[in-house]
Design an enzyme around this catalytic site. Structure first.
Site, PDB file in Angstrom:
ATOM      1  NE  ARG A  81      -3.733  -1.997   2.779  1.00 36.70           N
ATOM      2  CZ  ARG A  81      -3.579  -3.118   3.483  1.00 36.70           C
ATOM      3  NH1 ARG A  81      -2.419  -3.342   4.120  1.00 36.70           N
ATOM      4  NH2 ARG A  81      -4.546  -3.997   3.572  1.00 36.70           N
TER       5      ARG A  81
ATOM      6  CE  LYS B 261      -6.211   0.045   4.601  1.00 34.37           C
ATOM      7  NZ  LYS B 261      -7.482  -0.024   3.850  1.00 34.37           N
TER       8      LYS B 261
ATOM      9  CG  HIS C 277      -5.041   0.517  -4.861  1.00 41.15           C
ATOM     10  ND1 HIS C 277      -4.675  -0.080  -3.670  1.00 41.15           N
ATOM     11  CD2 HIS C 277      -6.150  -0.139  -5.272  1.00 41.15           C
ATOM     12  CE1 HIS C 277      -5.543  -1.034  -3.373  1.00 41.15           C
ATOM     13  NE2 HIS C 277      -6.442  -1.092  -4.345  1.00 41.15           N
TER      14      HIS C 277
ATOM     15  NE  ARG D 299      -3.062  -3.075  -1.656  1.00 44.91           N
ATOM     16  CZ  ARG D 299      -2.719  -3.918  -0.676  1.00 44.91           C
ATOM     17  NH1 ARG D 299      -1.457  -4.248  -0.512  1.00 44.91           N
ATOM     18  NH2 ARG D 299      -3.644  -4.423   0.117  1.00 44.91           N
TER      19      ARG D 299
ATOM     20  CG  HIS E  62      -6.753  -7.448   1.005  1.00 47.35           C
ATOM     21  ND1 HIS E  62      -7.110  -7.670  -0.303  1.00 47.35           N
ATOM     22  CD2 HIS E  62      -6.379  -6.144   1.065  1.00 47.35           C
ATOM     23  CE1 HIS E  62      -6.959  -6.566  -0.997  1.00 47.35           C
ATOM     24  NE2 HIS E  62      -6.522  -5.628  -0.192  1.00 47.35           N
TER      25      HIS E  62
ATOM     26  CE1 TYR F 129      -4.036 -11.451   6.862  1.00 50.79           C
ATOM     27  CE2 TYR F 129      -4.032 -12.660   8.914  1.00 50.79           C
ATOM     28  CZ  TYR F 129      -3.352 -11.999   7.905  1.00 50.79           C
ATOM     29  OH  TYR F 129      -1.993 -11.894   7.970  1.00 50.79           O
TER      30      TYR F 129
END
Length: 299
Positions: free
Chosen positions: A149, A173, A241, A244, A267, A276
C-alpha cells in the site's frame, strides 16, 4: 387514516411542501419527484400509501440496484422515500413510517484497472541517470514486487528491507506486521537507490527520501508515479494502488492461490465473504518465487 386517494394526490402535496415550506431548488424538487414516480411504478398498490410496508420499499431499492442504478441515484431515491413518508406521517396519512429504517444496498467498490505484464514492464523500463530516477524506479519496482500500500511503502525505513534475504517488513492496517518477499529486480533497483541515498543529507532512516533527505510524502510518491506513467505513455493514470492491484492480479492469475495472495496483500477481506487466513512465510515465498513475473528474472 387516509382514504383511497390517487398516488398523484400525495405526491403533489409533497411537491408543494418541498417548494413552499422546505424551499428547495426547482432542480432538487424535480429530482425528488422523478425518483418518487419511479418508486411508485414499482410498488404493487400506491392508491393506499398506508398499506406500503418496509419490505416492499427495501425490495424496490434492491431492484433498482440490480437494474444498475448509480450509487448517487440510489442515495437520491432513498432520501426521497424517507422524506416523503415522513411527510405522510406528519400529515396523518399513515400511522407509522415504513421508510424509517431503509438503507441503500451496499455498492461494491470497483477495483482500479490493472496493467498487463507488458505495460508494467514498459513502465518500469526507465533509464537511471540520477538519484531521482533511481529512487523512483526502486519505488515502482517495490510496489509491483511486493504489492505494498502507499502508506506502507512511504513508512518504510532502511532497516525494514533485508536485501540479503530479499524480504521487506511492513506495518499494515490495524498495526499488523507482515514479512513479504522482494523480487530480484526490485532488490537490484533498491541497491542502486541506496548507493545514491548515502550521498544525500538524510534526516532520518526513511528508505525513500527527497533530494534534501526528508521522508518522501504520500502525494510526492503519487505524483512521481503519475509522471512516469506519462513519460512511458501508459494508458490511464498510474498510481500506487494500480501497481498493487496489478501485482495481485498477476499473482492470482499465475498461482491460483487466493489465500496466499490475500496474505501477501495483508487483506482482512480479499473478497467480502472471506476471512483473513494466516499462512507461514515459507509457503508465501514459494508461491511468490514460482508465480511473480519479476521474482525469477536475473537470478
Amino acid at each position: 387514516m387516509m382514504t383511497a386517494l390517487a398516488a398523484s394526490h400525495w405526491i403533489a402535496q409533497f411537491e408543494r411542501f418541498l417548494r413552499t415550506e422546505r424551499q428547495l431548488s426547482p432542480y432538487t424538487v424535480r429530482n425528488y419527484m422523478s425518483e418518487l414516480l419511479r418508486v411508485a411504478a414499482l410498488l404493487p398498490d400506491v392508491s393506499r400509501w398506508e398499506t406500503i410496508e418496509f419490505q416492499q420499499l427495501q425490495g424496490v431499492l434492491a431492484k433498482l440496484h440490480r437494474q444498475g442504478l448509480s450509487p448517487r441515484s440510489l442515495a437520491l431515491s432513498l432520501s426521497a422515500q424517507k422524506q416523503f413518508f415522513t411527510f405522510l406521517l406528519r400529515e396523518g396519512a399513515i400511522r407509522s413510517n415504513p421508510a424509517k429504517s431503509l438503507s441503500a444496498p451496499k455498492q461494491a467498490k470497483p477495483l482500479p484497472k490493472n496493467m498487463d505484464t507488458d505495460s508494467v514492464s514498459h513502465l518500469l523500463d526507465i533509464e537511471v541517470t540520477d538519484p531521482i530516477s533511481a529512487r523512483d524506479k526502486a519505488i515502482m519496482e517495490l510496489f509491483y514486487s511486493s504489492g505494498l500500500r502507499l502508506a506502507e511503502l512511504a513508512a518504510l525505513d532502511v532497516d525494514d528491507v533485508d536485501l540479503l534475504q530479499a524480504q521487506v517488513r511492513v506495518m499494515g492496517k490495524g498495526s499488523k506486521e507482515r514479512l513479504l518477499p522482494v523480487g530480484s529486480i526490485a532488490v537490484a533497483a533498491i541497491k542502486v537507490w541506496l548507493g545514491y541515498r548515502q550521498l544525500l543529507p538524510c534526516a532520518d532512516r526513511a528508505l525513500f527520501v527527497t533530494s534534501k533527505g526528508k521522508r518522501l510524502a504520500h502525494r510526492s510518491i503519487q505524483a512521481r508515479l503519475a509522471f512516469w506513467g506519462q513519460q512511458q505513455v501508459i494508458a490511464g493514470r498510474v498510481h500506487p494502488h494500480k501497481l498493487r492491484h496489478s501485482f495481485a492480479t498477476h499473482m492470482l492469475e499465475s498461482s491460483g492461490d487466493l489465500r496466499a495472495v490475500q496474505e501477501l496483500l495483508g487483506h482482512a477481506n480479499l473478497a467480502t465473504t472471506q476471512i483473513y487466513t494466516s499462512l507461514d512465510f515459507q509457503h508465501l515465498a514459494k508461491v511468490y518465487d514460482s508465480a511473480h513475473p519479476h521474482a525469477k528474472k536475473g537470478k
